[in-house]
Design a protein around this motif. Structure first.
Motif, short mmCIF file in Angstrom:
data_model
loop_
_atom_site.label_atom_id
_atom_site.label_comp_id
_atom_site.label_asym_id
_atom_site.label_seq_id
_atom_site.Cartn_x
_atom_site.Cartn_y
_atom_site.Cartn_z
N ALA A 149 0.99 -1.41 0.24
CA ALA A 149 -0.02 -0.29 -0.05
C ALA A 149 0.98 1.36 0.26
O ALA A 149 0.87 2.07 0.95
CB ALA A 149 -0.63 0.20 1.46
N ARG A 193 -1.29 -5.16 4.20
CA ARG A 193 -1.45 -6.26 5.73
C ARG A 193 -1.54 -5.49 6.73
O ARG A 193 -2.58 -6.06 7.37
CB ARG A 193 0.12 -7.19 6.03
CG ARG A 193 1.13 -5.83 6.15
CD ARG A 193 2.33 -6.39 6.52
NE ARG A 193 3.58 -5.63 6.11
CZ ARG A 193 4.94 -6.03 6.21
NH1 ARG A 193 4.70 -7.22 6.52
NH2 ARG A 193 5.53 -5.01 6.63
N ARG A 194 -1.69 -3.96 7.35
CA ARG A 194 -2.51 -3.40 8.21
C ARG A 194 -3.47 -2.45 7.75
O ARG A 194 -4.16 -2.50 6.74
CB ARG A 194 -0.74 -2.64 8.35
CG ARG A 194 0.06 -3.00 8.17
CD ARG A 194 1.03 -2.37 9.67
NE ARG A 194 1.99 -1.73 8.36
CZ ARG A 194 1.95 -0.31 8.87
NH1 ARG A 194 2.34 -0.31 10.76
NH2 ARG A 194 2.93 0.48 8.60
#
Ligand code: NAP
Length: 435
Positions: A149, A193-194
């Motif tokens: 991201a 992933r976050r």
């Protein structure tokens, strides 16, 4: 006269040359080496082809190259055509500004399946980097998965989602434009992933996703933290999160005519790439945040994927004779000093972070250290030393006026609506260099 060699002609290299000129005026000669016959590194082969305003900074580097005491020496691979030790013999200081041109690997099962790429390769392909021009990604499937991201993930997703017309004014190379035009991709999925608060996408770049002709961004409102929590973010990050909130509230009417989707799958960490020979799906694990870190929950699911591009960061290239920090993917250094007479700057020093402009203070900082170390210079041979060795060894180097020949030829070959059509092989570049 101080003799300085800079290895790498991207932003870090040129800002260092500029800093050397400021530091010593005409008391320095700076030679910028590059393995490509063309200068500007990341500006040419990294910055997205539809971000021409960012590429305009190369005019500043051109001005540096056209000054009396800066030379561009292309088509020379340091560590192969000339050793670091030899270069060190010719120059008071050798400064590596070699960037971070290699992909960090995820280290997951199935990463070697066909149609799984890293961003260095994929970006290099659409930007005409000779190492990746023949990548030939298969874009015939429906879904592309983009892992990460950051702004590179954004570049990759946007380039895949754009229509041919949206590349007007860009310098995307013909082979990529034609392949993207024939692409069947209707769905691009960011695997992140976050969460929304932790994205590394900057607002200007993220905002572009809201203005694509046939594609619209898709954010699940359930993934967004309570709005009150945004107050703790710094202003730039808050702007990015506001954009995610705006994407989450898009209605069907807002999406009218936009059948392509660019989806954010937050709290999702890739676990494996699945497929027979070629990638068919990505297995991911649901995550939750603990102290800002993504921690797996044990829940897994698969996302169909016809092509995967990992955009998780880069590593610099090891150079024979120069210590390498394998963990960091950088040249081993202490604040830019490697060893006596050897230095590094930019991404080769600190890893792939910051904007192009971040390399300017970096360049000035390294020149300050070089100034402390080399004094007036030791009367070294500089370019004359290299030139004699190149003649002996048959190293076919080019200079800035050769790049100007390539530049003219590329401009002459441009599509009607493009600034240039890049040569994508070393052979074609060298042929144009010699006029
Ligand atoms: P980046 O900003 O560091 O982003 C890397 C992304 O990959 C992060 O979202 C990171 O997530 C994720 N990631 C890392 N390891 C992972 C793993 N093992 N599994 C899943 N995800 C993983 O790097 P970048 O996008 O390559 O950009 C490099 C630099 O160039 C940045 O400074 C960027 O801003 C700059 N850049 C700027 C522009 C522009 O201004 N237009 C364009 C391109 C690049 P975590 O945060 O969870 O680690």
């Amino acid at each position: 006269m101080r003799q300085i060699a800079i290895v790498g002609s991207g932003p870090a290299g040129y800002y260092t040359a500029e800093a050397a000129q400021k530091q010593w005026g005409d008391g320095v000669q700076v030679d910028i080496y590059d393995f490509l016959p063309v200068p500007y590194g990341l500006i040419r082969t990294g910055v997205a082809p539809d971000h021409q305003s960012i590429k305009a900074v190369s005019r500043r580097y051109e001005a540096t190259s056209l000054s009396d005491n800066v030379c561009f020496i292309g088509n020379v691979l340091v560590g192969d055509d000339v050793s670091v030790e030899e270069l060190r013999g010719f120059y008071d200081a050798v400064i590596f500004a070699t960037g971070a041109p290699n992909d960090r690997e995820l280290g997951l099962p199935g990463e070697d399946l066909a149609n799984v790429f890293g961003s260095a390769a994929f970006v290099g392909w659409y930007n005409g980097h000779p190492h990746f021009a023949s990548l030939d990604p298969d874009l015939s499937g429906e879904t592309a998965v983009v892992i990460g991201a950051g702004n590179v993930a954004l570049d990759v997703a946007r380039i895949i989602a754009k229509t041919r017309g949206e590349f007007s004014g860009s310098d995307i190379v013909n082979h990529a434009l034609d392949a993207l035009d024939a692409s069947g991709i209707e769905r691009v999925v960011f695997v992140v992933r976050r969460g929304p608060h932790e994205i590394a996408m900057t607002p200007k770049e993220l905002g572009e996703l809201g203005h694509l002709h046939l594609a619209s961004p898709v954010v699940d409102p359930a993934d967004l933290p309570p709005e009150a929590d945004d107050a703790a973010l710094d202003p730039g990050q808050r702007k990015s999160v506001n954009l995610l909130r705006a994407f989450a509230s898009l209605s069907d009417a807002d999406r009218a005519g936009k059948h392509r989707r660019v989806e954010f799958d937050f709290f999702a960490s890739p676990v494996a790439f699945l497929g027979q020979g070629k990638v068919e799906a990505v297995e991911v694990e649901r995550t939750q945040l603990e102290d800002g870190r993504a921690v797996g929950t044990g829940e897994t699911y698969t996302i169909p994927a016809d092509i995967v591009i990992g955009c998780i960061g880069y590593r610099t290239s090891p150079v024979p004779g120069v210590p390498f920090d394998d963990r960091g993917g950088i040249l081993a250094n202490v604040e830019g000093r490697i060893s006596d007479g050897l230095y590094c700057v930019g991404w080769a020093r600190r890893g792939p972070s910051g904007t192009i402009g971040t390399n300017r203070p970096d360049g000035f900082a390294i020149v300050e250290k070089v100034a402390q170390d080399i004094g007036e210079g030791a009367g070294k041979a500089g370019f004359a030393g290299f030139e004699a060795l190149a003649a002996e060894r048959g190293v076919d180097f080019v200079e800035f006026h050769h790049w100007q020949n390539i530049d003219k030829a590329e401009i002459a070959l441009a599509r009607d609506d493009a600034p240039r059509e890049k040569f994508v092989t070393m052979e074609a570049m060298m042929a144009a260099a010699r006029g």
